[in-house]
Write an enzyme that holds these catalytic residues in place. Structure first.
Site, PDB file in Angstrom:
ATOM      1  CG  ASP A  68      42.480  43.157  -9.817  1.00 53.87           C
ATOM      2  OD1 ASP A  68      43.098  43.787  -8.938  1.00 53.87           O
ATOM      3  OD2 ASP A  68      41.838  43.715 -10.735  1.00 53.87           O
ATOM      4  CB  SER A  69      47.289  42.900  -6.434  1.00 58.40           C
ATOM      5  OG  SER A  69      46.621  42.472  -5.259  1.00 58.40           O
ATOM      6  CG  ASP A 120      39.827  43.386  -6.738  1.00 58.01           C
ATOM      7  OD1 ASP A 120      38.999  44.270  -6.431  1.00 58.01           O
ATOM      8  OD2 ASP A 120      41.056  43.524  -6.601  1.00 58.01           O
ATOM      9  CD  GLU A 157      40.422  48.478 -10.841  1.00 59.64           C
ATOM     10  OE1 GLU A 157      40.598  49.026 -11.956  1.00 59.64           O
ATOM     11  OE2 GLU A 157      41.286  47.773 -10.281  1.00 59.64           O
ATOM     12  CD  GLU A 193      45.642  51.422  -6.297  1.00 63.69           C
ATOM     13  OE1 GLU A 193      44.611  50.726  -6.372  1.00 63.69           O
ATOM     14  OE2 GLU A 193      46.763  51.034  -6.684  1.00 63.69           O
TER      15      GLU A 193
END
Ligand code: KIV
Length: 271
Positions: free
Chosen positions: A51-52, A90, A122, A189
């Site tokens: 999703d970056s 994602d 996440e 992360e």
């Protein structure tokens, strides 16, 4: 040995075997057909349709605005390019946090409409029910702990997570929960390398780090950052392998002057 000539497809099973024999896993993000083809041809093990994309493709400040439809568009472009890598997508913000039924429905859309192989989401204890439900549909799930960018407004900053004991203990507990729930891998992360190594040693699933040191089972970077397409993001963990921002700017500058000077096209470049 030439890695990129090995065309045996990467699977969740082969990733587990890589961890067992101590072979490090290389993962990068990809969002479009042309780049995904190059990365796959180079021999990358996992491609993450992250999703970056919200940041590096769409120019948003955070990952929050990207939609499920947009993720499916990016994922299906990557799927069309790839012959070997495992493609993980994602689940975007707002597509799974509601409840496990919503998480499964979003996952099914990704799998059916893009043809990808797995999803990532996440969080720890709070998403276990959703992970279990997605797994009942036979879809592999990758976890993501530490700095979780979809929660940026809760954290307030993008600084290193889990430096204090309480948060480190919670992260270790979440990692065990994700493994027990059946995640095939876990991203950590921006956490201290000692903690990341401890987590990697304590679980049997591959742990892939970004800003989590060398003691994990593999590494992931955002492709635009490692190729230097972005030039305004330089965290300590980032190694730039190219400086494409300047290279592309230079090439485009040459093109502009060739056009302006009537040097392009020449006699051989026309019909
Ligand atoms: O979206 C993304 O690029 C990611 C990586 C940073 C792991 O989640």
């Amino acid at each position: 040995m030439s890695v990129h000539k090995e065309l045996k497809k990467v699977t969740t099973h082969s990733l587990r075997e890589m961890k067992e024999r101590g072979e490090k896993i290389a993962m990068l993000t990809a969002y479009d057909f042309s780049m995904a083809r190059i990365l796959d041809d180079a021999g990358i093990d996992i491609l993450l349709v992250g999703d970056s994309a919200s940041n590096v493709m769409a120019g948003h400040e955070t990952t929050l605005p990207i939609t499920l439809d947009q993720m499916i568009y990016h994922a299906s472009s990557v799927v069309r390019a790839v012959k070997r890598a495992l493609i993980t997508v994602d689940l975007p913000f707002g597509s799974y946090q509601g409840n496990s039924k919503e998480a499964l429905a979003s996952t099914i859309r990704i799998m059916k409409e893009s043809g990808a192989h797995a999803v990532k989401l996440e969080g720890g204890a709070e998403v276990i029910e959703s992970i279990e439900r997605i797994l009942t549909a036979g879809v592999p799930v990758m976890g993501h702990l530490g700095l979780t960018p979809q929660s940026i407004y809760k954290f307030g900053t993008y600084t290193v997570r889990a430096k204090e004991n309480d948060e480190a203990e919670q992260l270790k507990n979440d990692a065990r929960l994700l493994e027990a729930a059946g995640c095939f891998a876990l991203v950590l992360e921006k956490i201290p390398s000692k903690l990341a190594a401890e987590v990697a040693a304590s679980v049997s699933i591959p742990v892939i780090g970004i800003g989590a040191g060398a003691g994990v089972d593999g590494q992931v970077l955002v492709m635009h950052d490692m190729l230097g397409i972005t030039n305004d993001f330089s965290p300590r963990f980032l190694r730039r392998y190219l400086n494409l921002y300047d290279d592309i700017k230079g090439a485009v500058g040459n093109y502009i002057s060739d056009v302006k000077n009537r040097d392009f096209p020449n006699q051989k470049e026309q019909y």
